[in-house]
Design an enzyme around this catalytic site. Structure first.
Site, short mmCIF file in Angstrom:
data_model
loop_
_atom_site.label_atom_id
_atom_site.label_comp_id
_atom_site.label_asym_id
_atom_site.label_seq_id
_atom_site.Cartn_x
_atom_site.Cartn_y
_atom_site.Cartn_z
N CYS A 79 78.59 -10.69 6.66
CA CYS A 79 77.71 -9.37 6.62
C CYS A 79 76.98 -9.11 8.23
O CYS A 79 77.66 -9.05 8.93
CB CYS A 79 76.80 -9.56 5.61
SG CYS A 79 77.58 -9.02 3.84
N HIS A 168 80.12 -10.50 0.55
CA HIS A 168 79.62 -11.87 0.48
C HIS A 168 80.70 -12.55 -0.52
O HIS A 168 80.64 -12.53 -1.83
CB HIS A 168 78.33 -11.88 -0.32
CG HIS A 168 77.16 -11.62 0.64
ND1 HIS A 168 76.58 -12.40 1.57
CD2 HIS A 168 76.67 -10.33 0.71
CE1 HIS A 168 75.92 -11.92 2.16
NE2 HIS A 168 75.69 -10.68 1.82
N GLU A 170 80.92 -15.64 -1.23
CA GLU A 170 80.20 -16.92 -1.88
C GLU A 170 79.63 -16.53 -3.09
O GLU A 170 79.55 -17.46 -4.05
CB GLU A 170 79.24 -17.35 -0.88
CG GLU A 170 77.92 -16.50 -0.88
CD GLU A 170 78.05 -15.56 0.45
OE1 GLU A 170 77.20 -15.01 0.96
OE2 GLU A 170 79.18 -15.35 0.87
#
Length: 510
Positions: A79, A168, A170
């Site tokens: 990002c 993202h 994660e």
């Protein structure tokens, strides 16, 4: 030399999750503030740039010399990190998006020959969180993934191992995010995945032996997971040169001083119990500010340890059970990762105390500490204990701490914890406790009006304490706990349940 991935934090609320995902691959990684980048030595196998609450277009946006990593080690921008590299490359442009993309999105196209997207399917769900978008990429940037709304969902700089992604991986909402992180960490960075509990024990014991040699070490035990595992690691390394101190600060759970001392019997540790209740409670008289309470308790702990250290001839070191979340939360980074509250075990020692500090667990998250403890054959009763704040009940008593409030809270807390155990919920909950709220409420007991204290029950589910969700305890259990507390603890006439998650609320109220 321990190989590692560096994660540079620009203030994203998800930075710790990146570290969690990397470590789940048995690969060691470290988080560092973007403005305190360590040297890029031979141990660094790759670098990840985190997201950020900032826009790269803001004048005050965090800056970094990303070219110092580019082409030296594999580099992944997530990002903000991806947008920063694009914005600061000739021909790249980041603009405020007309369509702000937050939440679930799907990859509309994937360049599956890219090593970053190996085994990731077209239409894979990803999690977006950005108001800016990359409008133009330089000629040497190759787009390797898009969504229906975002043309540059991912890119690779041609001829290099530098990548940027605008989602993202994660978070669990990115359904194949773990695959992408493994592709980067294992395939692209070439990490060996040898960082396991047993390898950590072996390396740490060896390191402690070199560091401490024949010096004597004093350790403050709490009965919790962190200090217990730290004690056993030190015991493995230096044996009888470790002296353990368990302090009754007057802020422990009901009967905890005696029960914890009993639990340590048979572990081979030299444990000495010190009754310092009056010393702590006297120092807290009239103090209501949470930070002042924490600092006072930290100071008195140091004084008690200093006194204890003088009872051991030639002691050189103070050992502490500091873990990685303590370190992260005590380092200021712009954005949500800024310091939230001080931790008395990461603040350093005063000049008068001539002891050096050793922290065997400062690189581990809580669940990793438990895995190491299991490998050390520590009792499940100790490993499965809920985390308990270093300042004890002082940060669960809002306002001034008094002996009367401590007693009330201990009794209520004992009922809460016992009911969690008997109902089978204790091991499903990561941390639980009772908070003494500084308000009084009207109640009725029998035919009489009461005006007594309120307590709040707090139970959360978490992995490492960096984020947490409130536990959905069954109503019948909450009703039973409330009834028992009100009927058995004099001074309480109302019980409430905290249904706040972290973020935005912290686990402890203070």
């Amino acid at each position: 030399m321990q190989e590692k991935i560096l994660i540079l934090d620009f203030g994203s609320q998800y930075t710790q999750l990146i570290a969690r995902r990397v470590r789940e691959l048995n690969v060691y990684c470290e988080i560092h503030p973007y403005h305190k980048v360590p040297a890029l030595d031979a141990s660094v196998k790759g670098v990840i740039l985190s997201g950020s609450p900032y826009s790269v277009r803001q004048a005050a946006a965090p800056t970094i010399d990303w070219l110092s990593f580019h082409q030296k080690v594999p580099l992944l921008g997530v990002c903000y990190g991806a947008q920063y590299m694009a914005q600061h490359s000739k021909g790249g442009e980041v603009v405020a998006s007309e369509i702000r993309e937050y939440g679930r999105a799907h990859l509309a196209s994937v360049y599956d020959t890219s090593p970053l997207f190996k085994n990731i399917s077209t239409n894979s769900q990803v999690w977006m969180s950005h108001g800016d978008t990359i409008a133009q990429v330089p000629d040497n940037f190759e787009i390797i993934a898009s969504t229906a709304q975002v043309r540059v969902a991912a890119y690779q700089i041609k001829g290099t191992q530098t990548f940027g992604i605008q989602f993202h991986p994660e978070v669990t909402h990115s359904l194949e995010g773990k695959v992408l992180i493994e592709n980067f960490v294992v395939d692209i960075c070439g990490c060996s995945q040898h960082w396991t509990p047993n390898s950590f024990i072996e390396d740490t014991v060896t390191q402690l032996q070199k560091q401490l040699k024949n010096d004597k070490v004093i350790l403050g035990l709490s009965g919790g997971v962190d200090s217990s595992v730290a004690a056993m690691l030190l015991h493995e390394a230096i044996g009888e040169n470790l002296y353990c101190i368990f302090v009754d600060n007057g802020l422990l759970r009901k009967n905890e001083f005696a029960s914890v001392l009993e639990a340590y019997k048979g572990m081979g540790l030299d444990v000495r119990g010190i009754d310092a209740k009056d010393r702590f409670l006297d120092a807290l008289v009239g103090v209501t500010d949470p930070e002042k309470k924490r600092k006072i308790i930290g100071r008195v702990f140091i004084e008690v340890f200093d006194d204890a250290a003088h009872q051991v001839a030639d002691v050189k070191w103070l050992a502490q059970g500091t873990i990685y979340p303590d370190v992260i939360e005590s380092v200021s980074v712009k954005g949500p990762s800024a310091t939230i509250k001080s931790h008395h075990n990461v603040g350093g020692l005063p000049d008068f105390m001539k002891l050096k500090v050793v922290e065997p667990l400062r690189t581990l998250f809580k669940d990793e500490v438990r895995k190491v403890g299991k490998a050390l054959l520590i009792s499940e009763d100790i490993l499965n204990r809920h985390p308990f704040p270093g300042p004890g009940l002082a940060v669960r008593i809002l306002g001034e701490v008094t002996p009367e409030k401590v007693t009330i809270l201990q009794e209520a807390d004992a009922i809460f914890i016992e009911n969690l155990k008997t109902s089978g919920w204790y091991d499903k909950v990561w941390q639980a406790g009772v908070v003494f709220v500084p308000v009084q409420s009207v109640g009725v007991m029998g035919d009489e009006r009461t005006y007594e204290n309120v307590v709040a029950l707090r139970a959360v589910e978490s992995v490492d304490g960096m984020t947490a969700d409130w536990t959905h305890l069954p109503y019948e259990i909450l009703a039973k706990i409330s009834n028992e507390i009100i009927n058995n603890v004099k001074g309480i006439n109302r019980v409430v349940y905290d249904i706040s998650s972290k973020p935005p609320a912290t686990i402890e109220w203070e």
